[in-house]
Design an enzyme around this catalytic site. Sequence first.
Site, PDB file in Angstrom:
ATOM      1  N   ASP A  95      -4.024   1.199   9.656  1.00 27.42           N
ATOM      2  CA  ASP A  95      -5.196   2.077   9.791  1.00 27.42           C
ATOM      3  C   ASP A  95      -5.736   2.024  11.209  1.00 27.42           C
ATOM      4  O   ASP A  95      -6.368   2.971  11.672  1.00 27.42           O
ATOM      5  CB  ASP A  95      -6.288   1.659   8.799  1.00 27.42           C
ATOM      6  N   CYS A  98       0.839  -1.201   0.000  1.00 29.48           N
ATOM      7  CA  CYS A  98       0.000   0.000   0.000  1.00 29.48           C
ATOM      8  C   CYS A  98       0.877   1.255   0.000  1.00 29.48           C
ATOM      9  O   CYS A  98       2.053   1.214  -0.406  1.00 29.48           O
ATOM     10  CB  CYS A  98      -0.995   0.012   1.143  1.00 29.48           C
TER      11      CYS A  98
HETATM   12  C1  RUB Z   1      -4.174   3.242   3.162  1.00 30.42           C
HETATM   13  C2  RUB Z   1      -3.471   2.219   3.987  1.00 30.42           C
HETATM   14  C3  RUB Z   1      -2.201   2.643   4.667  1.00 30.42           C
HETATM   15  C4  RUB Z   1      -2.547   3.143   6.079  1.00 30.42           C
HETATM   16  C5  RUB Z   1      -1.356   3.803   6.746  1.00 30.42           C
HETATM   17  O1  RUB Z   1      -5.441   2.811   2.695  1.00 30.42           O
HETATM   18  O2  RUB Z   1      -3.939   1.107   4.179  1.00 30.42           O
HETATM   19  O3  RUB Z   1      -1.328   1.559   4.784  1.00 30.42           O
HETATM   20  O4  RUB Z   1      -3.603   4.074   6.015  1.00 30.42           O
HETATM   21  O5  RUB Z   1      -0.979   4.934   6.005  1.00 30.42           O
HETATM   22  P1  RUB Z   1      -6.307   3.808   1.788  1.00 30.42           P
HETATM   23  P2  RUB Z   1      -0.212   6.191   6.683  1.00 30.42           P
HETATM   24  O6  RUB Z   1      -5.485   4.136   0.581  1.00 30.42           O
HETATM   25  O7  RUB Z   1      -7.530   2.993   1.454  1.00 30.42           O
HETATM   26  O8  RUB Z   1      -6.644   5.016   2.625  1.00 30.42           O
HETATM   27  O9  RUB Z   1       1.031   5.604   7.287  1.00 30.42           O
HETATM   28  O10 RUB Z   1       0.043   7.101   5.534  1.00 30.42           O
HETATM   29  O11 RUB Z   1      -1.122   6.773   7.704  1.00 30.42           O
END
Ligand code: RUB
Length: 318
Positions: free
Chosen positions: A194, A125
């Site tokens: 998340d 991701c």
């Molecule tokens: C984003 C996702 C990321 C986490 C952490 O999912 O799963 O791994 O949100 O991200 P989506 P961060 O694209 O569906 O929002 O470290 O940037 O908070």
Amino acid sequence: MVLTDTADKIKSMEIRGAGRIARAAALALSEHAGSIESTDIASFSNEMKRAADLIAGTRPTAVSLPNAVNIVMASMAQATTVAEAKMAIGSKAFEFVQSSKNAVERIGKIGARNIRDGDVVLTHCNSEAALACLIEARRSGKDFTVFATEVRPRNQGLLTIRVLNEAGIKTNFIVDSAVRSFINEIDLVITGADAITVNGAVVNKIGTSQIALAAHEARTNFIVAAETYKFAPRTILGEQVEIEERPASEVLPDEMAKNLPYVTVRNPVFDVTPAEYVDLIITESGAIPPQMAYIIIRDYLGWDISEFGKEFDIDHHD
Ligand code: RUB
């Protein structure tokens, strides 16, 4: 209108990623507070509660969102006038955004220590916190290679490879289903989160738990980079983190789906990795084993088991 505009952008994923969502929500609440004309504190706080519900309801899984909203909203608890409430909300939102950015930076510094020269690191991701670790490791002169997944159906992997490329990090871009084929070449998996539950389970982009399973089988370390506001206090009360299911059209175009009446597309966009598959969680307060999640919820988010009493109106007898 900033509030509805931000809410729409979070829903449509123009603003995405748990940290960015939390910061955008805090700022939207602060700007909304500033735009309220009423000088009556009761109607001001009713309007702010409506705004908080609206923004908190935009995406269900990233716990950073309700946590940020609660932090900002709690700041007006002692205010007796609208001016005081506006001031408190504005400065708390600003403070939250700053501390969130600092947390990502700090996580980068701590997480980078887990990356060694010559390592092959896999990420899934597009996580600011996970990328901060990789970028900091590179900045400190370490030479390593990354595998980045595509991340169907929304292709967040494209965002990740751009960031890695800009940082001059050698990267292999693979389809999600290729992870197990390469897992024996991987020294370390690092993802974001998340939400993290009281029992140390990590909720992250769909596919994370399959990667963790493959890493576990291959005895490859699996670490998670997450700010403390990604820990989910209400899981102490036994609440589950809701897994968002997004529209079928993200996976299969409508015109194709309409000719396949027996086919139902399922599109859950997050999954849950059990604590047993997680070696370490890097927070801005330090690296912890997932089993210590409760300590973060209690000491950094200020939620204690005693909240049970408040929630269910239980009398405590000494
Ligand atoms: C984003 C996702 C990321 C986490 C952490 O999912 O799963 O791994 O949100 O991200 P989506 P961060 O694209 O569906 O929002 O470290 O940037 O908070």
